[in-house]
Design a protein around this motif. Structure first.
Motif, PDB file in Angstrom:
ATOM      1  N   ALA A  14      13.574  -4.627 -16.404  1.00 19.07           N
ATOM      2  CA  ALA A  14      14.136  -5.301 -15.235  1.00 19.07           C
ATOM      3  C   ALA A  14      13.149  -5.338 -14.075  1.00 19.07           C
ATOM      4  N   SER A  15      12.967  -6.510 -13.510  1.00 15.74           N
ATOM      5  CA  SER A  15      12.031  -6.691 -12.402  1.00 15.74           C
ATOM      6  C   SER A  15      12.625  -6.194 -11.095  1.00 15.74           C
ATOM      7  N   HIS A  16      11.800  -5.491 -10.337  1.00 22.26           N
ATOM      8  CA  HIS A  16      12.127  -5.043  -8.987  1.00 22.26           C
ATOM      9  C   HIS A  16      10.855  -5.129  -8.168  1.00 22.26           C
ATOM     10  N   VAL A  17      10.973  -5.424  -6.899  1.00 22.31           N
ATOM     11  CA  VAL A  17       9.806  -5.408  -6.018  1.00 22.31           C
ATOM     12  C   VAL A  17       9.369  -3.961  -5.847  1.00 22.31           C
ATOM     13  N   ARG A  18       8.100  -3.705  -6.098  1.00 26.98           N
ATOM     14  CA  ARG A  18       7.540  -2.360  -5.995  1.00 26.98           C
ATOM     15  C   ARG A  18       6.234  -2.415  -5.218  1.00 26.98           C
ATOM     16  N   ARG A  19       5.796  -1.235  -4.792  1.00 31.64           N
ATOM     17  CA  ARG A  19       4.541  -1.135  -4.055  1.00 31.64           C
ATOM     18  C   ARG A  19       3.377  -1.659  -4.893  1.00 31.64           C
ATOM     19  N   PRO A  20       2.237  -1.904  -4.247  1.00 33.75           N
ATOM     20  CA  PRO A  20       1.044  -2.255  -5.022  1.00 33.75           C
ATOM     21  C   PRO A  20       0.619  -1.053  -5.867  1.00 33.75           C
ATOM     22  N   PRO A  21      -0.117  -1.282  -6.957  1.00 33.34           N
ATOM     23  CA  PRO A  21      -0.555  -0.163  -7.796  1.00 33.34           C
ATOM     24  C   PRO A  21      -1.379   0.841  -6.988  1.00 33.34           C
ATOM     25  N   ALA A  22      -0.974   2.103  -7.017  1.00 36.10           N
ATOM     26  CA  ALA A  22      -1.628   3.139  -6.212  1.00 36.10           C
ATOM     27  C   ALA A  22      -3.097   3.314  -6.585  1.00 36.10           C
ATOM     28  N   TYR A  23      -3.429   3.130  -7.857  1.00 36.71           N
ATOM     29  CA  TYR A  23      -4.800   3.383  -8.291  1.00 36.71           C
ATOM     30  C   TYR A  23      -5.783   2.329  -7.799  1.00 36.71           C
ATOM     31  N   TYR A  24      -5.319   1.216  -7.244  1.00 42.94           N
ATOM     32  CA  TYR A  24      -6.219   0.209  -6.679  1.00 42.94           C
ATOM     33  C   TYR A  24      -6.030   0.017  -5.185  1.00 42.94           C
ATOM     34  N   THR A  25      -5.170   0.795  -4.558  1.00 37.10           N
ATOM     35  CA  THR A  25      -4.875   0.598  -3.147  1.00 37.10           C
ATOM     36  C   THR A  25      -5.635   1.628  -2.325  1.00 37.10           C
ATOM     37  N   SER A  26      -6.625   1.154  -1.580  1.00 42.56           N
ATOM     38  CA  SER A  26      -7.469   2.066  -0.804  1.00 42.56           C
ATOM     39  C   SER A  26      -7.171   2.008   0.691  1.00 42.56           C
ATOM     40  N   ASP A  27      -6.196   1.178   1.097  1.00 44.00           N
ATOM     41  CA  ASP A  27      -5.796   1.109   2.505  1.00 44.00           C
ATOM     42  C   ASP A  27      -4.309   0.778   2.549  1.00 44.00           C
ATOM     43  N   TRP A  28      -3.482   1.812   2.717  1.00 49.27           N
ATOM     44  CA  TRP A  28      -2.031   1.635   2.642  1.00 49.27           C
ATOM     45  C   TRP A  28      -1.471   0.881   3.836  1.00 49.27           C
TER      46      TRP A  28
END
Length: 144
Positions: A22-36
């Motif tokens: 089931a699709s849900h809006v989620r945060r960007p992938p943590a392993y590629y996010t260098s500026d939250w």
């Protein structure tokens, strides 16, 4: 097309990435996010567009009111649901310019790796101690 600004699958979960349930809006992938903070601003800009459809870099496309509602919930609860509990970029972003990376936050020790290393050291020390224990050549009842 939103790329990885947000995703619609639990990307950090192997099963979530494989089965894309089931699709849900989620945060960007943590392993590629260098500026939250920049990531939050990207989600905010996309939510302000009130999109009818969003195709993400990971997961299935989402549509309509549910998409818009979940984007707003993600923004409202960003600090609780989007920010990872720990990580190199959790509190401080990587700094870049036209030349590339200018500075990075210091690395953070992985607690699981530290625990595993501690167990390995303890096991090695235990084996060394066992090998160096004196062995008794006489047994009770030998008369010696």
């Amino acid at each position: 097309l939103v790329g990885d600004a947000f995703v619609t699958t639990k990307q950090e979960s192997a099963l979530g990435a494989i089965f894309q349930s089931a699709s849900h809006v989620r945060r960007p992938p943590a392993y590629y996010t260098s500026d939250w903070e920049a990531a939050r601003e990207s989600v905010k800009a996309l939510a302000q567009l009130e999109p009818a459809i969003a195709a993400t870099g990971h997961g299935r496309p989402m549509f309509g009111n549910r998409l818009r509602h979940e984007l707003n919930v993600l923004l409202r609860d960003w600090d609780q649901v989007a920010l990872p509990a720990r990580g190199r970029y959790r509190n401080q972003p990587a700094i870049t310019d036209e030349r590339g990376v200018v500075s990075l936050p210091p690395p953070i020790a992985d607690p699981q790796l530290v625990t595993l290393a501690g167990i390995g050291v303890a096991a090695c020390l235990g084996l060394m101690i066992l090998r160096n224990l004196p062995t008794s050549q006489s047994y009770a009842g030998d008369g010696e």
